[in-house]
Design a protein around this motif. Structure first.
Motif, PDB file in Angstrom:
ATOM      1  N   GLU A   1       8.139  22.567 -22.319  1.00 15.78           N
ATOM      2  CA  GLU A   1       7.182  23.069 -22.602  1.00 15.78           C
ATOM      3  C   GLU A   1       6.420  23.189 -21.314  1.00 15.78           C
ATOM      4  OE1 GLU A   1       3.491  22.521 -24.818  1.00 15.78           O
ATOM      5  OE2 GLU A   1       3.699  21.787 -22.993  1.00 15.78           O
TER       6      GLU A   1
ATOM      7  N   THR B   1       2.570  23.921 -20.817  1.00 21.17           N
ATOM      8  CA  THR B   1       1.369  23.425 -21.120  1.00 21.17           C
ATOM      9  C   THR B   1       0.888  21.832 -20.625  1.00 21.17           C
ATOM     10  OG1 THR B   1       1.370  24.436 -23.313  1.00 21.17           O
ATOM     11  CG2 THR B   1      -0.617  23.775 -22.287  1.00 21.17           C
TER      12      THR B   1
ATOM     13  N   ARG C   1      15.117  21.907 -23.879  1.00 17.79           N
ATOM     14  CA  ARG C   1      15.000  21.567 -25.425  1.00 17.79           C
ATOM     15  C   ARG C   1      16.211  20.982 -25.923  1.00 17.79           C
ATOM     16  NH1 ARG C   1       9.833  25.018 -28.131  1.00 17.79           N
ATOM     17  NH2 ARG C   1       8.400  24.739 -26.246  1.00 17.79           N
TER      18      ARG C   1
ATOM     19  N   GLU D   1      18.432  21.898 -28.082  1.00 16.13           N
ATOM     20  CA  GLU D   1      18.730  22.360 -29.181  1.00 16.13           C
ATOM     21  C   GLU D   1      20.071  22.461 -30.139  1.00 16.13           C
ATOM     22  OE1 GLU D   1      14.763  24.532 -31.281  1.00 16.13           O
ATOM     23  OE2 GLU D   1      14.169  24.693 -29.206  1.00 16.13           O
TER      24      GLU D   1
ATOM     25  N   PHE E   1      17.840  28.298 -27.272  1.00 14.23           N
ATOM     26  CA  PHE E   1      18.955  28.283 -26.610  1.00 14.23           C
ATOM     27  C   PHE E   1      18.428  26.639 -26.094  1.00 14.23           C
ATOM     28  CE2 PHE E   1      18.368  32.750 -25.942  1.00 14.23           C
ATOM     29  CZ  PHE E   1      19.566  33.209 -25.628  1.00 14.23           C
TER      30      PHE E   1
ATOM     31  N   GLU F   1      -2.644  30.260 -19.940  1.00 18.30           N
ATOM     32  CA  GLU F   1      -3.848  28.731 -19.865  1.00 18.30           C
ATOM     33  C   GLU F   1      -5.524  29.236 -19.562  1.00 18.30           C
ATOM     34  OE1 GLU F   1      -1.975  26.998 -21.642  1.00 18.30           O
ATOM     35  OE2 GLU F   1      -0.152  26.674 -21.507  1.00 18.30           O
TER      36      GLU F   1
ATOM     37  N   ARG G   1       2.913  24.798 -36.214  1.00 15.58           N
ATOM     38  CA  ARG G   1       3.317  24.626 -34.843  1.00 15.58           C
ATOM     39  C   ARG G   1       3.879  23.923 -34.603  1.00 15.58           C
ATOM     40  NH1 ARG G   1       4.120  28.071 -31.790  1.00 15.58           N
ATOM     41  NH2 ARG G   1       3.551  27.587 -29.646  1.00 15.58           N
TER      42      ARG G   1
ATOM     43  N   TYR H   1      -0.799  19.103 -29.915  1.00 13.06           N
ATOM     44  CA  TYR H   1      -1.736  18.917 -29.662  1.00 13.06           C
ATOM     45  C   TYR H   1      -2.809  19.901 -29.665  1.00 13.06           C
ATOM     46  CZ  TYR H   1       1.232  22.041 -26.289  1.00 13.06           C
ATOM     47  OH  TYR H   1       1.880  23.297 -25.814  1.00 13.06           O
ATOM     48  N   TYR H   2      -2.787  20.910 -30.720  1.00 15.37           N
ATOM     49  CA  TYR H   2      -3.272  22.108 -31.211  1.00 15.37           C
ATOM     50  C   TYR H   2      -4.808  21.373 -32.228  1.00 15.37           C
ATOM     51  CZ  TYR H   2       0.247  24.496 -29.670  1.00 15.37           C
ATOM     52  OH  TYR H   2       1.429  25.665 -28.655  1.00 15.37           O
TER      53      TYR H   2
ATOM     54  N   GLY I   1       9.955  33.845 -33.823  1.00 15.07           N
ATOM     55  CA  GLY I   1       9.156  33.980 -33.165  1.00 15.07           C
ATOM     56  C   GLY I   1       9.494  34.366 -30.918  1.00 15.07           C
TER      57      GLY I   1
ATOM     58  N   GLY J   1       6.327  34.591 -29.258  1.00 10.94           N
ATOM     59  CA  GLY J   1       5.366  34.249 -28.201  1.00 10.94           C
ATOM     60  C   GLY J   1       4.632  33.016 -29.788  1.00 10.94           C
TER      61      GLY J   1
ATOM     62  N   GLY K   1      -3.988  28.642 -24.717  1.00 13.93           N
ATOM     63  CA  GLY K   1      -3.272  28.732 -23.911  1.00 13.93           C
ATOM     64  C   GLY K   1      -1.790  29.794 -24.601  1.00 13.93           C
TER      65      GLY K   1
HETATM   66  P1  HAM Z   1       6.772  27.174 -28.433  1.00 16.16           P
HETATM   67  O1  HAM Z   1       6.006  27.917 -29.882  1.00 16.16           O
HETATM   68  O2  HAM Z   1       7.134  25.654 -28.998  1.00 16.16           O
HETATM   69  O3  HAM Z   1       4.730  26.765 -27.434  1.00 16.16           O
HETATM   70  O4  HAM Z   1       7.063  27.982 -27.155  1.00 16.16           O
HETATM   71  C1  HAM Z   1       7.036  29.778 -27.442  1.00 16.16           C
HETATM   72  C2  HAM Z   1       7.894  30.023 -26.827  1.00 16.16           C
HETATM   73  O5  HAM Z   1       8.898  29.462 -26.558  1.00 16.16           O
HETATM   74  C3  HAM Z   1       8.544  30.689 -28.137  1.00 16.16           C
HETATM   75  O6  HAM Z   1       7.348  31.670 -29.149  1.00 16.16           O
HETATM   76  C4  HAM Z   1       9.619  30.999 -28.659  1.00 16.16           C
HETATM   77  O7  HAM Z   1       9.354  33.003 -28.033  1.00 16.16           O
HETATM   78  C5  HAM Z   1      10.209  30.775 -27.433  1.00 16.16           C
HETATM   79  N1  HAM Z   1      10.929  29.258 -27.509  1.00 16.16           N
HETATM   80  C6  HAM Z   1      11.015  28.191 -27.714  1.00 16.16           C
HETATM   81  N2  HAM Z   1      12.142  27.144 -27.940  1.00 16.16           N
HETATM   82  C7  HAM Z   1      13.114  28.121 -27.793  1.00 16.16           C
HETATM   83  C8  HAM Z   1      15.034  27.978 -27.532  1.00 16.16           C
HETATM   84  N3  HAM Z   1      14.814  27.463 -28.001  1.00 16.16           N
HETATM   85  N4  HAM Z   1      15.284  29.164 -27.300  1.00 16.16           N
HETATM   86  C9  HAM Z   1      14.631  30.444 -27.014  1.00 16.16           C
HETATM   87  N5  HAM Z   1      13.300  30.732 -26.421  1.00 16.16           N
HETATM   88  C10 HAM Z   1      12.480  29.791 -27.253  1.00 16.16           C
HETATM   89  C11 HAM Z   1       4.711  26.226 -25.879  1.00 16.16           C
HETATM   90  O8  HAM Z   1       5.744  25.981 -24.922  1.00 16.16           O
HETATM   91  C12 HAM Z   1       3.777  26.054 -26.001  1.00 16.16           C
HETATM   92  N6  HAM Z   1       3.188  25.398 -25.134  1.00 16.16           N
HETATM   93  C13 HAM Z   1       2.862  27.587 -25.915  1.00 16.16           C
HETATM   94  C14 HAM Z   1       1.557  27.166 -25.172  1.00 16.16           C
HETATM   95  C15 HAM Z   1       0.965  27.607 -24.447  1.00 16.16           C
HETATM   96  N7  HAM Z   1       0.234  26.687 -26.480  1.00 16.16           N
HETATM   97  C16 HAM Z   1      -0.782  26.437 -25.852  1.00 16.16           C
HETATM   98  N8  HAM Z   1       0.142  26.884 -24.542  1.00 16.16           N
END
Ligand code: HAM
Length: 420
Positions: free
Chosen positions: A81, A83, A112, A114, A121, A130, A255, A259-260, A277, A279, A300
């Motif tokens: 990620e 952040t 990731r 997964e 993916f 942010e 989430r 960290y939230y 999801g 976003g 962010g």
């Molecule tokens: P997150 O919810 O883990 O947040 O990921 C954000 C977005 O990434 C998800 O809503 C989804 O659209 C996409 N996503 C997550 N995992 C996958 C995957 N395996 N394949 C495809 N798309 C995926 C964050 O990453 C935080 N850093 C967001 C944030 C920014 N919070 C504060 N600032």
């Protein structure tokens, strides 16, 4: 033996790649209009940054990181990620000592480990934004609006916003204890029982029907918010109302990252099935201190570009601005090929998307290529035209043809392909 991309890598080739670019550009434009600056953070980081930042008990850190020792024996992790790395960069470059909030965005691949499936993916693309260094709920609403407007600019009409508050250091421990009490009384397997002790909020996220059914009367955080957090949450909702952004209160929204605090939200698309999801984000007021920085309350979100592409396809939206070829050059013979390269280069310099046939294809093959290119016009130069310094222009839609001096062709074509 031939090679294939590793499992779970999301790759794009034309024409679909144009959609990915359009999605990224829509988010970048929305961020730019809100005065967010661009950052290009590291693709890999010290593993400890994510362990401390994202949280050891999260799936992302405990099961999904691409971690390896580099040749110098350091433990390195491909960013799962943005952040934590963006914040690390802001602190390292001292941006937090200037004007606050520091407002930045970035986009690129994240990693990731997964289980790959539709919309999930191992290498995927995020847009990330942010705003660092303010507690003002106005900035919470601003980040949501930047995301909301980008989805709208892409023509998506079915995006839903889910909103919650996770409280803060004051009120979350009280809620956590109440939730643990409740969960300990349920009929759950051992692994889930363990989770109650480590990260009880994650239990709320359990998708298994037998668990979900038992969670119906679980206490929710929003009933436990302290006065300051409740006021903050109310303010964000008022501001969203002002902006005409509809949301659904989602008191069970949890989430996947640790960290939230306070405001958390997700954007969701109903046509995407299990991976809906598109976003998500929220406040992370304590993260800076967790990674050894000064207090820097921040918020962010990140959007999954791959899932937005899928959502656009599900809603039947094509890339609004196709990057497709507008003019296609068909030179017949060596001399004509040379003239044609000069002509298509002039067209390109004038802002027209122009392509040409390469190699000795013959008239029939070359015209087939012109038709396939999707161009509106083909420009033909044969021996006869070459001798007179003329070109023959064919409208590939109607079949109409006109002849003109080569010197006039750029202006003539530019007017017709760019005026609309
Ligand atoms: P997150 O919810 O883990 O947040 O990921 C954000 C977005 O990434 C998800 O809503 C989804 O659209 C996409 N996503 C997550 N995992 C996958 C995957 N395996 N394949 C495809 N798309 C995926 C964050 O990453 C935080 N850093 C967001 C944030 C920014 N919070 C504060 N600032």
């Amino acid at each position: 033996m031939s090679f294939q991309a590793p499992k779970g890598v999301s790759e794009y080739v034309p024409p679909r790649s144009a959609l990915l670019l359009a999605v990224r550009d829509a988010f970048a434009e929305s961020a730019r209009r809100a005065a967010y600056g661009y950052v290009e953070p590291a693709v890999f980081e010290d593993t400890q940054l994510f362990v401390r930042g994202v949280g050891e008990s999260t799936d992302v850190v405990s099961k999904e990181m691409y971690t390896f020792d580099d040749r110098g024996g350091r433990s390195i992790t491909l960013r799962p990620e943005f952040t934590a790395g963006v914040l690390r960069g802001v602190l390292e470059h001292g941006l937090h000592r200037g004007q606050l909030p520091v407002k930045v965005w970035t986009a690129g691949p994240v990693f990731r480990y997964e289980n790959p499936q539709s919309g999930r993916f191992r290498q995927f693309y995020q847009f990330d934004l942010e705003a660092l260094g303010t507690e003002d709920p106005v900035v919470d609403a601003e980040t949501i609006a930047v995301g909301w407007d980008a989805y709208a600019a892409l023509g998506l009409t079915q995006v839903r916003l889910l909103l919650n508050s996770l409280g803060d250091k004051e009120c979350r421990p009280v809620y956590r204890a109440a939730l643990q009490d409740f969960l300990r009384g349920l009929d759950l397997d051992d692994e889930t029982r363990q989770r109650i002790e480590i990260n009880p909020l994650r239990v709320l996220d359990d998708r298994r029907p037998e668990v979900k059914a038992q969670l119906e009367h679980a206490p929710v955080m929003t009933d436990y918010l302290c006065p300051a957090c409740a006021a903050h949450h109310d303010r964000v909702r008022e501001l969203l109302k002002d902006l005409g952004i509809p949301w659904t209160d989602a008191p069970r929204l949890v989430r996947g990252l640790d960290y939230y605090n306070r405001t958390t939200y997700e954007f969701d698309h109903p046509l995407l099935g299990a991976q809906s999801g598109i976003g998500g984000g929220g406040r992370y007021d304590g993260l800076s201190e967790d990674i050894g920085g000064p207090p820097l309350p921040s918020i962010g979100f990140a959007s999954g570009l791959d899932r937005i592409v899928l959502a656009m396809e599900a809603e039947g939206i094509a890339a609004r601005e196709s990057s497709g070829t507008q003019v296609f050059g068909v030179p017949l013979g060596e001399a004509a090929r040379r003239t044609m390269l000069t002509l298509v280069t002039s067209l390109r310099r004038a802002g027209v998307v122009a392509d040409m046939v390469f190699g000795d294809r013959g008239m029939k093959g070359a015209m087939k290529a012109a038709d396939r290119s999707g161009a509106k016009y083909a420009v033909l130069i044969g021996d006869r035209e070459e001798a007179r310094q003329y070109v023959l222009i064919k409208d590939l839609g109607t079949g109409e043809q006109v002849e003109m001096p080569g010197a006039d062709a750029v202006a003539w074509l530019k007017e017709r392909v760019t005026a609309r």
